[in-house]
Write a protein that holds these residues in place. Structure first.
Motif, short mmCIF file in Angstrom:
data_model
loop_
_atom_site.label_atom_id
_atom_site.label_comp_id
_atom_site.label_asym_id
_atom_site.label_seq_id
_atom_site.Cartn_x
_atom_site.Cartn_y
_atom_site.Cartn_z
N GLY A 141 -25.81 -6.79 -21.90
CA GLY A 141 -25.16 -5.73 -21.14
C GLY A 141 -26.09 -5.07 -20.14
N SER A 142 -27.25 -4.66 -20.60
CA SER A 142 -28.19 -3.98 -19.70
C SER A 142 -28.74 -4.91 -18.64
N LEU A 143 -28.96 -6.18 -19.01
CA LEU A 143 -29.47 -7.13 -18.03
C LEU A 143 -28.47 -7.29 -16.88
N ILE A 144 -27.20 -7.48 -17.22
CA ILE A 144 -26.19 -7.63 -16.17
C ILE A 144 -26.07 -6.34 -15.37
N GLN A 145 -26.17 -5.21 -16.05
CA GLN A 145 -26.08 -3.92 -15.37
C GLN A 145 -27.22 -3.75 -14.37
N GLU A 146 -28.42 -4.15 -14.76
CA GLU A 146 -29.57 -4.05 -13.85
C GLU A 146 -29.43 -5.00 -12.67
N ARG A 147 -28.89 -6.18 -12.94
CA ARG A 147 -28.68 -7.11 -11.83
C ARG A 147 -27.65 -6.55 -10.86
N ARG A 148 -26.61 -5.93 -11.39
CA ARG A 148 -25.59 -5.32 -10.53
C ARG A 148 -26.21 -4.24 -9.66
N ALA A 149 -27.08 -3.43 -10.24
CA ALA A 149 -27.78 -2.41 -9.45
C ALA A 149 -28.65 -3.06 -8.38
N GLY A 150 -29.28 -4.17 -8.74
CA GLY A 150 -30.15 -4.86 -7.80
C GLY A 150 -29.42 -5.45 -6.61
N PHE A 151 -28.14 -5.72 -6.78
CA PHE A 151 -27.34 -6.21 -5.66
C PHE A 151 -26.87 -5.08 -4.75
N GLY A 152 -27.19 -3.85 -5.14
CA GLY A 152 -26.86 -2.70 -4.30
C GLY A 152 -25.54 -2.04 -4.62
N ASP A 153 -24.98 -2.33 -5.80
CA ASP A 153 -23.73 -1.70 -6.20
C ASP A 153 -24.01 -0.30 -6.71
N PRO A 154 -23.58 0.75 -6.00
CA PRO A 154 -23.91 2.12 -6.39
C PRO A 154 -23.29 2.55 -7.71
N ALA A 155 -22.28 1.82 -8.18
CA ALA A 155 -21.62 2.20 -9.44
C ALA A 155 -22.33 1.63 -10.66
N ALA A 156 -23.32 0.79 -10.45
CA ALA A 156 -23.90 0.01 -11.54
C ALA A 156 -24.38 0.84 -12.72
N HIS A 157 -25.17 1.88 -12.46
CA HIS A 157 -25.77 2.62 -13.56
C HIS A 157 -24.80 3.56 -14.26
N GLY A 158 -23.62 3.72 -13.71
CA GLY A 158 -22.61 4.50 -14.41
C GLY A 158 -21.59 3.63 -15.11
N ILE A 159 -21.82 2.31 -15.11
CA ILE A 159 -20.82 1.39 -15.62
C ILE A 159 -21.47 0.36 -16.53
N PRO A 160 -21.64 0.63 -17.81
CA PRO A 160 -22.11 -0.41 -18.72
C PRO A 160 -21.17 -1.62 -18.70
N THR A 161 -21.72 -2.76 -18.91
CA THR A 161 -21.02 -4.03 -18.76
C THR A 161 -19.91 -4.19 -19.80
N HIS A 162 -18.75 -4.69 -19.35
CA HIS A 162 -17.60 -4.76 -20.27
C HIS A 162 -16.55 -5.74 -19.79
N VAL A 163 -15.60 -6.00 -20.66
CA VAL A 163 -14.36 -6.72 -20.33
C VAL A 163 -13.22 -5.74 -20.57
N THR A 164 -12.42 -5.51 -19.55
CA THR A 164 -11.32 -4.55 -19.65
C THR A 164 -10.16 -5.08 -20.47
N LEU A 165 -9.60 -4.22 -21.33
CA LEU A 165 -8.35 -4.50 -22.03
C LEU A 165 -7.21 -3.63 -21.51
N LEU A 166 -7.54 -2.42 -21.10
CA LEU A 166 -6.56 -1.51 -20.49
C LEU A 166 -7.19 -0.86 -19.29
#
Length: 208
Positions: A17-42
């Protein structure tokens, strides 16, 4: 009591989870650190706050009927050009996720709602950023893989600050509060938000 915005999701556990989250931040996504990695059900769903007890009872019932199942992520996909999302594919466990999200939204329960597009479980790694950065996310994570046993899902509420915080975690098989999915370590706030910042009822139930 007013209304609250809720979401239900499966957390991607550590260390993934954290690894993907850090990679997302590294791509410049400003929402990354407020969004732990997940699969949505609802996807984000507004309900009366007074409905929370019945919602929690409903989710406990859904969890009691479920059983742990293997989850495996592999490779990347994208919803572009329809929606600016790059994601990691769920290649094992997708059918279980589909079953769960249908039960969560069941017409007999308090979270009934329709999705505009077919449900497609995925793990977002980039959303709404520059095309070049989206391309980089798609390429750099194209060989990424992770696997674990999914033992629970959780209910989250979106705060006035836009951050999603966990209200309750539901273990499969009616075992009560789950402990098999650890918290992620990278959010900038002292909470456990989830990525429901964009509704999942866009193409293929898109939820970054």
């Amino acid at each position: 009591m007013g209304t609250v915005t809720l979401g239900v999701s499966i957390a991607v556990p550590e260390p993934y989870g954290s690894l993907i989250q850090e990679r997302r931040a590294g791509f410049g996504d400003p929402a990354a650190h407020g969004i732990p990695t997940h699969v949505t059900l609802l996807p984000p769903t507004e309900v009366d706050a007074s409905a929370l007890p019945s919602i929690e009872a409903h989710l406990a019932s859904v969890a009691s009927a479920g059983r742990p199942f293997p989850m495996r992520l592999s490779g990347t996909g994208t919803f572009r050009p329809l929606s600016p999302v790059v994601f990691i594919q769920v290649v094992e466990g997708a059918s279980a996720c589909t079953w769960l999200q249908k039960r969560v939204r069941d017409s007999s329960g308090p979270l009934v709602r329709e999705l505009q597009f077919p449900y497609h479980p995925h793990v977002t790694v980039a959303h709404g950023i520059a095309e070049e950065a989206m391309d980089r996310a798609y390429e750099e994570l194209s060989e990424y893989g992770a696997a674990w046993s999914c033992t629970s899902f959780a209910l989250y509420e979106q705060g006035t600050d836009g951050v999603w915080r966990k209200l309750h975690e539901y273990a499969f098989g009616g075992d009560g509060e789950a402990s098999g999915v650890p918290f992620q370590t990278t959010p900038v706030r002292d909470d456990t938000p989830v990525d429901h910042s964009t509704p999942a009822d866009r193409p293929a139930s898109l939820s970054p």
